[in-house]
Design a protein around this motif. Structure first.
Motif, PDB file in Angstrom:
ATOM      1  N   LYS A   2       0.850  -1.190   0.000  1.00 36.54           N
ATOM      2  CA  LYS A   2       0.000   0.000   0.000  1.00 36.54           C
ATOM      3  C   LYS A   2       0.883   1.236   0.000  1.00 36.54           C
ATOM      4  O   LYS A   2       1.952   1.241   0.603  1.00 36.54           O
ATOM      5  CB  LYS A   2      -0.891   0.025   1.242  1.00 36.54           C
ATOM      6  CG  LYS A   2      -1.826  -1.149   1.357  1.00 36.54           C
ATOM      7  CD  LYS A   2      -3.072  -0.855   0.605  1.00 36.54           C
ATOM      8  CE  LYS A   2      -4.055  -1.988   0.836  1.00 36.54           C
ATOM      9  NZ  LYS A   2      -5.059  -2.014  -0.182  1.00 36.54           N
ATOM     10  N   ASN A   3       0.417   2.281  -0.682  1.00 37.95           N
ATOM     11  CA  ASN A   3       1.200   3.515  -0.692  1.00 37.95           C
ATOM     12  C   ASN A   3       0.295   4.723  -0.890  1.00 37.95           C
ATOM     13  O   ASN A   3      -0.852   4.595  -1.280  1.00 37.95           O
ATOM     14  CB  ASN A   3       2.288   3.444  -1.764  1.00 37.95           C
ATOM     15  CG  ASN A   3       1.735   3.432  -3.164  1.00 37.95           C
ATOM     16  OD1 ASN A   3       1.275   4.446  -3.664  1.00 37.95           O
ATOM     17  ND2 ASN A   3       1.754   2.255  -3.802  1.00 37.95           N
ATOM     18  N   ARG A   4       0.851   5.878  -0.607  1.00 40.39           N
ATOM     19  CA  ARG A   4       0.139   7.146  -0.735  1.00 40.39           C
ATOM     20  C   ARG A   4       0.709   7.997  -1.872  1.00 40.39           C
ATOM     21  O   ARG A   4       0.540   9.211  -1.886  1.00 40.39           O
ATOM     22  CB  ARG A   4       0.257   7.905   0.586  1.00 40.39           C
ATOM     23  CG  ARG A   4      -0.465   7.211   1.722  1.00 40.39           C
ATOM     24  CD  ARG A   4      -0.095   7.786   3.082  1.00 40.39           C
ATOM     25  NE  ARG A   4      -0.722   7.008   4.144  1.00 40.39           N
ATOM     26  CZ  ARG A   4      -0.286   5.849   4.597  1.00 40.39           C
ATOM     27  NH1 ARG A   4       0.785   5.287   4.080  1.00 40.39           N
ATOM     28  NH2 ARG A   4      -0.910   5.211   5.565  1.00 40.39           N
ATOM     29  N   LEU A   5       1.370   7.364  -2.810  1.00 44.38           N
ATOM     30  CA  LEU A   5       2.052   8.096  -3.864  1.00 44.38           C
ATOM     31  C   LEU A   5       1.089   8.921  -4.713  1.00 44.38           C
ATOM     32  O   LEU A   5       1.368  10.081  -5.023  1.00 44.38           O
ATOM     33  CB  LEU A   5       2.855   7.129  -4.740  1.00 44.38           C
ATOM     34  CG  LEU A   5       3.809   7.764  -5.740  1.00 44.38           C
ATOM     35  CD1 LEU A   5       4.792   8.696  -5.051  1.00 44.38           C
ATOM     36  CD2 LEU A   5       4.543   6.693  -6.507  1.00 44.38           C
ATOM     37  N   GLU A  34       1.642   3.130  -8.149  1.00 42.06           N
ATOM     38  CA  GLU A  34       0.386   3.686  -7.639  1.00 42.06           C
ATOM     39  C   GLU A  34      -0.736   2.656  -7.612  1.00 42.06           C
ATOM     40  O   GLU A  34      -1.585   2.697  -6.712  1.00 42.06           O
ATOM     41  CB  GLU A  34      -0.049   4.881  -8.492  1.00 42.06           C
ATOM     42  CG  GLU A  34       0.791   6.110  -8.268  1.00 42.06           C
ATOM     43  CD  GLU A  34       0.305   7.330  -9.025  1.00 42.06           C
ATOM     44  OE1 GLU A  34       0.873   8.397  -8.797  1.00 42.06           O
ATOM     45  OE2 GLU A  34      -0.633   7.217  -9.854  1.00 42.06           O
ATOM     46  N   GLU A  36      -0.290  -0.457  -7.168  1.00 42.32           N
ATOM     47  CA  GLU A  36       0.189  -1.557  -6.324  1.00 42.32           C
ATOM     48  C   GLU A  36       0.478  -2.832  -7.101  1.00 42.32           C
ATOM     49  O   GLU A  36       0.389  -3.932  -6.570  1.00 42.32           O
ATOM     50  CB  GLU A  36      -0.779  -1.798  -5.166  1.00 42.32           C
ATOM     51  CG  GLU A  36      -0.939  -0.565  -4.289  1.00 42.32           C
ATOM     52  CD  GLU A  36      -2.014  -0.685  -3.243  1.00 42.32           C
ATOM     53  OE1 GLU A  36      -2.565  -1.788  -3.042  1.00 42.32           O
ATOM     54  OE2 GLU A  36      -2.312   0.345  -2.615  1.00 42.32           O
ATOM     55  N   ASP A  39       6.256  -3.090  -6.459  1.00 41.75           N
ATOM     56  CA  ASP A  39       6.864  -2.480  -5.283  1.00 41.75           C
ATOM     57  C   ASP A  39       8.195  -1.866  -5.707  1.00 41.75           C
ATOM     58  O   ASP A  39       9.012  -2.544  -6.333  1.00 41.75           O
ATOM     59  CB  ASP A  39       7.119  -3.519  -4.185  1.00 41.75           C
ATOM     60  CG  ASP A  39       5.837  -4.048  -3.570  1.00 41.75           C
ATOM     61  OD1 ASP A  39       4.802  -3.357  -3.647  1.00 41.75           O
ATOM     62  OD2 ASP A  39       5.867  -5.155  -3.008  1.00 41.75           O
ATOM     63  N   ALA A  45      12.402   3.875  -3.590  1.00 41.25           N
ATOM     64  CA  ALA A  45      11.540   4.285  -2.479  1.00 41.25           C
ATOM     65  C   ALA A  45      12.186   5.414  -1.682  1.00 41.25           C
ATOM     66  O   ALA A  45      11.510   6.377  -1.279  1.00 41.25           O
ATOM     67  CB  ALA A  45      11.239   3.093  -1.580  1.00 41.25           C
ATOM     68  N   ILE A  59       4.855   6.988   3.540  1.00 46.32           N
ATOM     69  CA  ILE A  59       4.450   6.851   2.140  1.00 46.32           C
ATOM     70  C   ILE A  59       4.065   5.412   1.824  1.00 46.32           C
ATOM     71  O   ILE A  59       3.080   5.161   1.129  1.00 46.32           O
ATOM     72  CB  ILE A  59       5.588   7.308   1.200  1.00 46.32           C
ATOM     73  CG1 ILE A  59       5.931   8.779   1.482  1.00 46.32           C
ATOM     74  CG2 ILE A  59       5.186   7.114  -0.269  1.00 46.32           C
ATOM     75  CD1 ILE A  59       7.151   9.287   0.745  1.00 46.32           C
ATOM     76  N   PHE A  60       4.824   4.468   2.350  1.00 50.42           N
ATOM     77  CA  PHE A  60       4.606   3.051   2.055  1.00 50.42           C
ATOM     78  C   PHE A  60       4.247   2.284   3.319  1.00 50.42           C
ATOM     79  O   PHE A  60       4.847   2.489   4.370  1.00 50.42           O
ATOM     80  CB  PHE A  60       5.877   2.438   1.446  1.00 50.42           C
ATOM     81  CG  PHE A  60       6.268   3.086   0.151  1.00 50.42           C
ATOM     82  CD1 PHE A  60       5.671   2.703  -1.039  1.00 50.42           C
ATOM     83  CD2 PHE A  60       7.233   4.079   0.113  1.00 50.42           C
ATOM     84  CE1 PHE A  60       6.030   3.300  -2.243  1.00 50.42           C
ATOM     85  CE2 PHE A  60       7.592   4.685  -1.083  1.00 50.42           C
ATOM     86  CZ  PHE A  60       6.977   4.297  -2.257  1.00 50.42           C
ATOM     87  N   ASP A  61       3.273   1.382   3.208  1.00 51.42           N
ATOM     88  CA  ASP A  61       2.878   0.482   4.302  1.00 51.42           C
ATOM     89  C   ASP A  61       3.220  -0.934   3.906  1.00 51.42           C
ATOM     90  O   ASP A  61       2.919  -1.357   2.796  1.00 51.42           O
ATOM     91  CB  ASP A  61       1.363   0.554   4.551  1.00 51.42           C
ATOM     92  CG  ASP A  61       0.895   1.889   5.073  1.00 51.42           C
ATOM     93  OD1 ASP A  61       1.662   2.544   5.797  1.00 51.42           O
ATOM     94  OD2 ASP A  61      -0.234   2.283   4.741  1.00 51.42           O
TER      95      ASP A  61
END
Length: 66
Positions: A2-5, A34, A36, A39, A45, A59-61
């Motif tokens: 998961k990310n918030r990019l 974006e 997913e 990675d 990153a 930013i990244f989970d």
């Protein structure tokens, strides 16, 4: 991962192409991160985190994070 990019990119009103150019990658790479489907490598990153001036973990989970 998961990310918030997408949200970070949108907050700066950048297109995927703009972000890709800033990071030295293709627009397709940004799209894949974006959505997913990909990675980013650790070096990429870290470049993203530096560009947005945020800690990597904001930013990244990882998949194990709630």
């Amino acid at each position: 991962m998961k990310n918030r990019l997408r949200n970070l990119r949108a907050s700066r009103q950048w297109s995927q192409a703009d972000l890709a150019k800033a990071l030295g990658v293709s627009r397709q790479t940004i799209n894949a991160i974006e959505t997913e489907k990909y990675d980013p490598s650790l070096p990429l990153a870290l470049k993203i985190a530096r560009l947005f001036e945020r800690p990597l973990e904001t930013i990244f989970d990882s998949p194990d994070d709630p």
